[in-house]
Structure formats: C-alpha cells, structure tokens
Enzyme design. Structure first.
Site, PDB file in Angstrom:
ATOM      1  N   CYS A  73      20.787  40.149 -31.581  1.00  0.00           N
ATOM      2  CA  CYS A  73      21.339  39.309 -30.514  1.00  0.00           C
ATOM      3  C   CYS A  73      21.713  37.927 -31.060  1.00  0.00           C
ATOM      4  O   CYS A  73      20.852  37.195 -31.541  1.00  0.00           O
ATOM      5  CB  CYS A  73      20.320  39.163 -29.383  1.00  0.00           C
ATOM      6  SG  CYS A  73      20.908  38.059 -28.090  1.00  0.00           S
ATOM      7  N   LYS A  84      11.094   2.860   0.468  1.00  0.00           N
ATOM      8  CA  LYS A  84      11.019   4.301   0.208  1.00  0.00           C
ATOM      9  C   LYS A  84      11.447   4.630  -1.224  1.00  0.00           C
ATOM     10  O   LYS A  84      12.273   3.945  -1.815  1.00  0.00           O
ATOM     11  CB  LYS A  84      11.946   5.043   1.177  1.00  0.00           C
ATOM     12  CG  LYS A  84      11.607   4.802   2.641  1.00  0.00           C
ATOM     13  CD  LYS A  84      10.767   5.901   3.230  1.00  0.00           C
ATOM     14  CE  LYS A  84      11.594   7.071   3.593  1.00  0.00           C
ATOM     15  NZ  LYS A  84      11.367   7.748   4.803  1.00  0.00           N
ATOM     16  N   CYS A 133      21.942  42.007 -21.734  1.00  0.00           N
ATOM     17  CA  CYS A 133      21.986  40.638 -22.255  1.00  0.00           C
ATOM     18  C   CYS A 133      23.441  40.147 -22.277  1.00  0.00           C
ATOM     19  O   CYS A 133      24.312  40.833 -22.807  1.00  0.00           O
ATOM     20  CB  CYS A 133      21.402  40.629 -23.664  1.00  0.00           C
ATOM     21  SG  CYS A 133      21.651  39.057 -24.502  1.00  0.00           S
ATOM     22  N   GLU A 156       0.840  -1.193   0.000  1.00  0.00           N
ATOM     23  CA  GLU A 156       0.000   0.000   0.000  1.00  0.00           C
ATOM     24  C   GLU A 156       0.874   1.241   0.000  1.00  0.00           C
ATOM     25  O   GLU A 156       2.001   1.215   0.487  1.00  0.00           O
ATOM     26  CB  GLU A 156      -0.934  -0.010   1.220  1.00  0.00           C
ATOM     27  CG  GLU A 156      -0.229  -0.339   2.512  1.00  0.00           C
ATOM     28  CD  GLU A 156      -1.203  -0.687   3.649  1.00  0.00           C
ATOM     29  OE1 GLU A 156      -1.537   0.229   4.388  1.00  0.00           O
ATOM     30  OE2 GLU A 156      -1.589  -1.864   3.794  1.00  0.00           O
ATOM     31  N   CYS A 186      24.577  39.861 -26.195  1.00  0.00           N
ATOM     32  CA  CYS A 186      24.755  40.982 -27.126  1.00  0.00           C
ATOM     33  C   CYS A 186      24.917  42.328 -26.425  1.00  0.00           C
ATOM     34  O   CYS A 186      25.163  43.340 -27.080  1.00  0.00           O
ATOM     35  CB  CYS A 186      23.586  41.046 -28.107  1.00  0.00           C
ATOM     36  SG  CYS A 186      22.032  41.519 -27.340  1.00  0.00           S
ATOM     37  N   LYS A 209       2.714   4.570   0.988  1.00  0.00           N
ATOM     38  CA  LYS A 209       3.093   5.139   2.279  1.00  0.00           C
ATOM     39  C   LYS A 209       2.746   6.630   2.211  1.00  0.00           C
ATOM     40  O   LYS A 209       3.404   7.394   1.511  1.00  0.00           O
ATOM     41  CB  LYS A 209       4.589   4.934   2.534  1.00  0.00           C
ATOM     42  CG  LYS A 209       5.034   5.381   3.911  1.00  0.00           C
ATOM     43  CD  LYS A 209       6.467   4.944   4.164  1.00  0.00           C
ATOM     44  CE  LYS A 209       6.923   5.230   5.585  1.00  0.00           C
ATOM     45  NZ  LYS A 209       6.817   6.627   5.980  1.00  0.00           N
ATOM     46  N   CYS A 219      15.963  40.231 -23.341  1.00  0.00           N
ATOM     47  CA  CYS A 219      16.938  40.985 -24.102  1.00  0.00           C
ATOM     48  C   CYS A 219      16.184  41.748 -25.174  1.00  0.00           C
ATOM     49  O   CYS A 219      15.328  41.196 -25.859  1.00  0.00           O
ATOM     50  CB  CYS A 219      17.930  40.004 -24.719  1.00  0.00           C
ATOM     51  SG  CYS A 219      18.786  40.664 -26.143  1.00  0.00           S
ATOM     52  N   TYR A 226      -5.237   2.568   8.078  1.00  0.00           N
ATOM     53  CA  TYR A 226      -4.473   1.426   7.576  1.00  0.00           C
ATOM     54  C   TYR A 226      -3.937   0.524   8.694  1.00  0.00           C
ATOM     55  O   TYR A 226      -3.251  -0.451   8.437  1.00  0.00           O
ATOM     56  CB  TYR A 226      -3.322   1.882   6.677  1.00  0.00           C
ATOM     57  CG  TYR A 226      -2.412   2.933   7.325  1.00  0.00           C
ATOM     58  CD1 TYR A 226      -1.630   2.619   8.430  1.00  0.00           C
ATOM     59  CD2 TYR A 226      -2.356   4.230   6.829  1.00  0.00           C
ATOM     60  CE1 TYR A 226      -0.828   3.568   9.038  1.00  0.00           C
ATOM     61  CE2 TYR A 226      -1.556   5.188   7.435  1.00  0.00           C
ATOM     62  CZ  TYR A 226      -0.800   4.845   8.532  1.00  0.00           C
ATOM     63  OH  TYR A 226      -0.015   5.781   9.135  1.00  0.00           O
ATOM     64  N   ASP A 257       2.387  10.414   3.050  1.00  0.00           N
ATOM     65  CA  ASP A 257       3.285  11.354   3.711  1.00  0.00           C
ATOM     66  C   ASP A 257       2.469  12.389   4.477  1.00  0.00           C
ATOM     67  O   ASP A 257       2.269  13.510   4.020  1.00  0.00           O
ATOM     68  CB  ASP A 257       4.176  12.024   2.657  1.00  0.00           C
ATOM     69  CG  ASP A 257       5.455  12.538   3.264  1.00  0.00           C
ATOM     70  OD1 ASP A 257       5.655  12.343   4.480  1.00  0.00           O
ATOM     71  OD2 ASP A 257       6.255  13.134   2.529  1.00  0.00           O
TER      72      ASP A 257
HETATM   73  S1  IVH Z   1       1.791   0.882   8.964  1.00  0.00           S
HETATM   74  C1  IVH Z   1       4.038  -0.323  13.195  1.00  0.00           C
HETATM   75  N1  IVH Z   1       0.976   1.840   6.693  1.00  0.00           N
HETATM   76  O1  IVH Z   1       4.766   5.653   8.093  1.00  0.00           O
HETATM   77  C2  IVH Z   1       3.833   0.780  12.230  1.00  0.00           C
HETATM   78  N2  IVH Z   1       2.295   3.261   8.068  1.00  0.00           N
HETATM   79  O2  IVH Z   1       7.539   4.987   9.135  1.00  0.00           O
HETATM   80  C3  IVH Z   1       2.634   0.535  11.368  1.00  0.00           C
HETATM   81  N3  IVH Z   1       2.618   5.496   7.127  1.00  0.00           N
HETATM   82  O3  IVH Z   1       4.259   5.929  11.522  1.00  0.00           O
HETATM   83  C4  IVH Z   1       2.530   1.584  10.361  1.00  0.00           C
HETATM   84  N4  IVH Z   1       1.452   5.191   5.302  1.00  0.00           N
HETATM   85  O4  IVH Z   1       2.865   7.438   9.960  1.00  0.00           O
HETATM   86  C5  IVH Z   1       1.679   2.084   7.814  1.00  0.00           C
HETATM   87  N5  IVH Z   1       0.121   2.560   4.643  1.00  0.00           N
HETATM   88  C6  IVH Z   1       0.818   2.800   5.759  1.00  0.00           C
HETATM   89  C7  IVH Z   1       1.424   4.032   6.000  1.00  0.00           C
HETATM   90  C8  IVH Z   1       2.168   4.228   7.164  1.00  0.00           C
HETATM   91  C9  IVH Z   1       2.168   6.051   6.005  1.00  0.00           C
HETATM   92  C10 IVH Z   1       3.478   6.200   8.112  1.00  0.00           C
HETATM   93  C11 IVH Z   1       2.990   6.120   9.527  1.00  0.00           C
HETATM   94  C12 IVH Z   1       4.096   5.425  10.261  1.00  0.00           C
HETATM   95  C13 IVH Z   1       5.276   5.688   9.399  1.00  0.00           C
HETATM   96  C14 IVH Z   1       6.306   4.602   9.580  1.00  0.00           C
END
Ligand code: IVH
Length: 703
Positions: free
Chosen positions: A449, A326, A420, A127, A423, A129, A443, A238, A131
């Site tokens: 030029c 990552k 410029c 899934e 030129c 991650k 310019c 999640y 931010d």
């Molecule tokens: S699972 C035991 N799933 O990433 C930790 N984390 O570096 C279980 N995060 O603290 C976390 N998307 O803030 C999980 N799909 C995802 C996530 C996710 C973002 C973040 C979360 C966590 C950090 C871990």
C-alpha cells in the site's frame, strides 16, 4: 450560510416580520432548553439569534412596545409539572461580553455611572461562570425551607424535595445565619460523573444527555426526588436573593460568609483592581479550563462593594454591576462538503470531514475528525448535512451532531469503503480476543500500500526517529511519488543515485530544491548513518512500539542483533523468545506479539537488511546530564512552528529537562511561540527567562 442584511438596511415592515419570527424561534428554543433540558441548537447559535433580536429592538424601539418583548424575560415559564414559586427578588440574567477590550468598557461604564474618577479605587471580583442551572435556596432561621429554579426569572419551579437530596447542600446552616437568607448559585454535574452517568443511562436504554448542564437540569427536574438523589449533583453559592440582613458588605465577604455557613463556594474567585487584572484572570481560567472538573462558559466580573451595587441597579434584565465575559463559541454550525479517508502508517482508515470553513473558538476550521466507521453510523452523518462542529482547547475539531431539520432530501447514508482508497486492497475490521470487531478498519495491503509506505517513511525520518533535517512530510511525498525513495534504505542511497548519469533529472533541478538545499539534505542524511538504538527501533514503526517501548527494548537487548535474534524466534506464542519479550518491564503481550509479527514478515527482513547496510545502530541514547537545559524545568506555550508539543516535550526530556504544563516560580525557562497568553504574562511577572522557539534550538545546539 447566507449573511443576514444589516439591521440598518431593513424597512420597518421587514424588521417587524423578522422580529416576530425570531421571537417565535427563541421562545421555542427556550422551551427546549429550560423545560425539556434538550436544546436543539448550540449556545452560540442561540446567542446569535438573541443578539440579532436585540439589534432589531435597538434600531426599531417600537418593536419593544409592540410585543411582550422577550428581552424583558429570562428563560422560559416554569413547567406545569412542578409547583410554582414566586421569587421575592427576581433571578435575572447577566449581559455578555466576548472581547477583552469590552472588560475595560464595562469598568468605564461603571465608573461613569457612579461618577468615580479614573484613579478612584474600584474593586471587582472575577469568578468562573459555571455552566449548570441556577437555583435559589431559601433558609429561614437557618433551616432549608424552599428551593426553586429560575424559571422565567420571576416565577420558578418548586424543587425543594429534589434539592434536599443534594448532599453538598446543608439542610441547616452552620453558625449564626440571618433570619431569612435566599442563597443563589449553580447546580452542576462534574464532567466525570456526567460521562459515567451517560454510560449507565445508555446501558439501561435510558435518555442520554448532551452535556453536563442538561444532565444536571434533567436530574434536578425529576418528579420523583428519589431519582434526583441518585444523580451526582453539586452546588456553588455565588449570589443571593431575599435576605433579612447582610452578613457582609462585599461580594468577597459574602462568599466567605457562605462558606462559614457551610455552603460550597468556588475557590477560583479573585479580587481584581483593574481591567487588566480581570482579563488576566479570564485568560488564566481559559487556559486551565480543561483541567477543571466542571464545565464553565466564561468568567463573571462583579463590582465587589455592595453599596455601590445598590446605586448601580439594573437595566432591563441584567444588573449594571456585573457582566459575563464568555469564552469564544466552541461550537459552530456549518456544512459537511465531503468525507475523505486517510490511510495511516499502520493501515488504519480514518474518515476526515471536509467542511465549509467556519470559525470555532477563534480559529477557522475546515477539517474535523469523524473518528471511525461506527461513529459516522451512530451519528448518521451524511455528505451535505448541516453539522455542529466543536473545537475545545488543543483537541482536533470534532463533529458533535447533525442538524436533522436541515438535511437535504437526497442525502444518502454514508457507506464506508471496504477497500483501501490508496491501494485497493481489502480493508477489514480485525476481531479481538473476544471476537469483537475492532473500531478501526484497516487496509490489508501492508507493504504494497503506497499510502502506508509514505506514512512509514515520514515516521522514519521524523524528529523523534531518525530526525533528518530537510526531509519532512512534503519532501517524503515528493521523493516517493517520483520513485526515488521507496524504503528507508533508499534515503541513504539517494545521493549516490543522484550522481548516477542514469538518473535523467538531478534533484537540484526539481522545483523547490536548490543547489544548497540539496547539499544540506545530503549532509543531514549522512549525519544519521549512526543512530542510537532506541531511535532506530522507534523509526521502524512497529505497531504498539512508540518511543517508550523502543527505549525498553533497546535497554533490554543493547544491540539490534540481539533484539532481532529473539524477535525472529518469537513467532510461536509458547516460545521462550516470546516469553522473554513479554517479560520485559512494561512490554507485555500485545507489544510482544506485534514485535514478533514484524520480524516474521519476510519483506520486513529484506528492508532491514538493506537498511543495515547503510546505517549502524549505536548504543542507546542516554538522557544527557551535560546539556544546557539538563535539570531545568521548562514550559512550552503558544504556537510552536518547528515541532509539535509532543516533539518539544520528548526533545527537552532527552536533554535531561523536565517539562511542566504551567508557569510557577520554580520554572526555569519558558519557550513562547506566537499567540502565547497568560503563561507568558505570568513568566514575565515571575522574572522567568522567556525565549523563542528558534532561540531554543540554538540553545540546545540543534539550530
Ligand atoms: S451572578 C443577576 N455568578 O449565569 C445575576 N451567575 O447569565 C447574578 N452563572 O443566571 C448571577 N456562574 O445561572 C453569577 N459565578 C456566577 C455564575 C453565574 C454561572 C449563571 C447563572 C446566571 C447566568 C447569567
């Protein structure tokens, strides 16, 4: 930047000193990031500090004992502003991997720990991650009773009132909820909402956030929930903490359960069986990252079966059953060596940053755009500065900010040239209708030029204009420097002049040109003495007249003489001729004015007369219905070497094909260059024909 000594070369004393120094730095960065929502270094730089810290502890285990090691903590202690919440189940972190083979190693580690044979089925979810910032929301008998940030993983801040203002988070769960359920997930802000919010903040003289994550964190951690309520926050569930009974026995099942309880979950979650599946998903998400409306920084792989997770447990601060893969750092820190000013075809002066080479997002970057004068001033970028460089997707690398702590004492504010560099003519910022200065300084040298002239010639000969094979940017520069080509007409008289005994050196004797290449070049030039009208107009490089407007003009006027007659008469804004131009479907005021301006210029008229003695514009190019790719859907992927993406697209469309951004069952053909990733894999999966760039040129008869 100086590379630190390898950990194994350090003495215990040196290691201890560095460990202590790093602990202090990391702790300060943790406070800046988690409590102030205002990080001072990039995530990548932070990750590097953290990695070094962990390497030291691995090599000198006594360091872990000696101090309250940071590696046991996550984040920073909760700020004093909020009430505290002790997490019944700690909110820990994930360990990171950066390279594809590490996905296989992760799976292998899990199998080994569980004693599973290689062929024993083992499913994982993958899934995105997200931010944002993690949040734990406690429901008792279906009612939202408490919400907390992660804090240091053990104790977080009470943000219940703020979380209640997030529309997407239900105050009451739907259906049959467990008696106690702590839902965990990510609070985030969408990219568009972030941009709009920052614009509003700026207009009101309020704090500007560096990125959507900081904006989300800053918005949630408001003492006044009424402020949070006005901020566009979203949530994806999640994970979970304390739970009286589990509604499912797998990660996938839990996500589905969350959904039926009315919680938002991320639809981009898949079940994978092998490391290859995991990596394929990672590549797919990486490629489509920019089309997601929220920021992600990688993909999370999790063992799907919750019973297996129980057995796997945790090691220090992360679970054994999950890992974060990552994306390569899209930001890096380097030194600004200098600022060069490039002069474009229309005279625009563009500042280009020359950088100490640095790897960003897996590519070595030496140049970055600085956009324009105001941008340099706004960021106060100075030569010698340490700067944060960002490279995302196919976008040109940019300078995000300056690391002020590292500014050399003698660094001077950058003074943008008012003349410029090519030129020496005055370079000015035109005023728009409202009297505001244009962002671009131009310019005023126009036709005198040399830099503009060279850029115009390059444009003239380029693939979507006259398309003269063998007369690329380098050759144009070469001929221009030697005075052999100064205007477009000169291209067509080059051969005649080359045979002229008055020319002392023949082109074939210049370095880099052989007998054959010169013969081929002359043949390519001859082949373009007749050219479709739309290409002819586009090649002139009239401001605001790109390929589309060139087609519009060509379609309307049908002959160059007709266009010229009207354009010449259009100098006066109130004239009928100007109205005719303006009223062409899709053209409008700005383009009409630019066209009129071009033909009013006497020198342009002379250049045109000379050119028209050499070449004949023909009726406009029709989209070809008889080409081998007409009606087909084509995807270009990987690095193309003979044309840019834009050129490839225009070429395919001219040939009657449709160009798509992603591969599906409906794709007819994929043109793959080096480095092609998941699109290529997908094409192979669907059995779509894949060819190289060279094969593409052969197929369309332009080889
Ligand atoms: S699972 C035991 N799933 O990433 C930790 N984390 O570096 C279980 N995060 O603290 C976390 N998307 O803030 C999980 N799909 C995802 C996530 C996710 C973002 C973040 C979360 C966590 C950090 C871990």
């Amino acid at each position: 930047m100086k590379k630190p000594a390898s950990v194994s070369q350090l003495s215990p004393l040196e290691a201890r000193a560095e460990h202590a120094r790093l602990a202090e730095d990391i702790a300060a960065h943790d406070v800046a990031y988690h409590q102030k929502d205002a990080p001072v270094i990039s995530d990548a730089a932070y990750d590097a500090l953290r990695r070094r810290y962990e390497e030291l502890e691995a090599a000198f285990p006594e360091l872990v004992e000696a101090t309250a090691s940071l590696s046991r903590k996550v984040g920073a202690a909760p700020s004093e502003k909020f009430g505290k919440v002790r997490h019944v189940v700690p909110m820990l972190s994930l360990s990171n991997i950066f390279e594809a083979p590490e996905a296989g190693e992760f799976v292998e580690r899990v199998r080994r720990f569980l004693g599973l044979a290689v062929d024993h089925p083992l499913a994982f979810t993958a899934e995105p991650k997200i931010d944002g910032l993690s949040c734990s929301i406690r429901y008792e008998r279906g009612e939202l009773v408490q919400a907390a940030t992660r804090g240091d993983g053990y104790e977080g801040e009470d943000v219940t009132a703020n979380v209640r203002t997030i529309r997407e988070i239900p105050h009451r769960l739907k259906g049959d909820a467990p008696a106690v359920l702590e839902v965990r997930g990510e609070i985030y802000m969408r990219k568009q909402d972030f941009a709009a919010m920052n614009a509003r903040q700026e207009a009101e003289g309020e704090k500007i956030f560096a990125n959507p994550r900081n904006a989300a964190a800053g918005s949630l951690r408001q003492l006044d929930p009424a402020i949070t309520a006005k901020r566009p926050l979203h949530f994806f569930a999640y994970a979970w903490g304390d739970m009286s009974e589990a509604p499912a026995s797998t990660q996938m099942g839990m996500i589905e359960a969350f959904q039926s309880l009315g919680l938002p979950t991320n639809p981009q979650t898949v079940l994978c069986q092998t490391p290859d599946d995991l990596v394929a998903f990672y590549r797919h998400i990486e490629e489509n990252r920019s089309s997601l409306d929220y920021d992600i920084d990688g993909v999370v792989y999790k063992v799907d079966d919750l019973a297996l997770r129980e057995r796997l447990g945790f090691v220090s601060r992360s679970p054994r059953w999950a890992v974060a893969h990552k994306f390569p750092a899209e930001q890096a820190i380097t030194t600004l060596r200098g600022i060069d000013i490039q002069v474009g075809r229309t005279g625009a002066l563009t500042p280009v940053a020359r950088l100490e080479p640095v790897t960003v997002g897996g590519v070595v970057v030496t140049n970055a755009t600085l956009h324009n004068e105001d941008e340099i001033a706004r960021k106060d970028v100075r030569v010698g500065d340490t700067v944060v460089v960002q490279r995302a997707g196919d976008v040109i690398p940019q300078i995000v900010s300056v690391v002020l702590d590292k500014r050399p004492k003698d660094a001077k504010a950058y003074a943008f040239a008012h003349t410029c560099p090519a030129c020496g003519s005055a370079a000015v910022r035109e005023l728009d209708a409202k009297g505001e200065a244009d962002a671009v300084r131009r310019c005023t040298g126009g036709l005198v030029c040399p830099a503009q002239a060279v850029e115009r010639l390059k444009h003239f000969a380029s693939r979507n204009a006259f398309d003269i094979e063998g007369l690329g940017d380098k050759q144009i520069e070469f001929f221009h420097e030697r005075g052999l080509i100064r205007t477009p007409a000169d291209i067509f008289t080059l051969q005649a002049r080359d045979s002229d005994p008055a020319t002392l050196t023949k082109i074939r004797n210049f370095e880099g040109f052989g007998e054959t290449s010169v013969r081929n070049l002359f043949a390519a030039i001859e082949a373009r003495r007749r050219v479709p009208l739309n290409r002819f107009i586009f090649a002139l490089g009239i401001r605001h007249v790109g390929e589309t407007n060139a087609r519009r003009l060509a379609r309307h006027f049908e002959t160059f003489d007709a266009l010229r007659a009207v354009a010449r008469a259009a100098g006066d804004e109130a004239s009928e001729a100007r109205a005719e131009l303006r009223n062409i479907e899709g053209v409008g005021d700005v383009v009409a004015e630019a066209v009129a301006d071009f033909f009013v210029e006497e020198h342009n008229e002379a250049v045109l007369d000379a050119l028209l003695r050499e070449v004949t514009p023909e009726p406009m190019e029709q989209v070809k219905n008889d080409s081998p790719v007409a009606g087909k859907t084509i995807v270009f992927t990987g690095a193309l070497e003979r044309m840019t993406r834009e050129e490839a697209k225009a070429m395919a469309e001219r040939l009657g094909a449709k160009v798509a951004g992603s591969v599906s069952k409906k794709t007819d053909l994929v043109v793959a260059g080096p480095g092609a990733g998941s699109k290529l894999a997908k094409a192979e999966g669907f059995g779509v024909e894949v060819i190289t760039e060279d094969q593409w040129f052969e197929r369309v008869g332009a080889g």
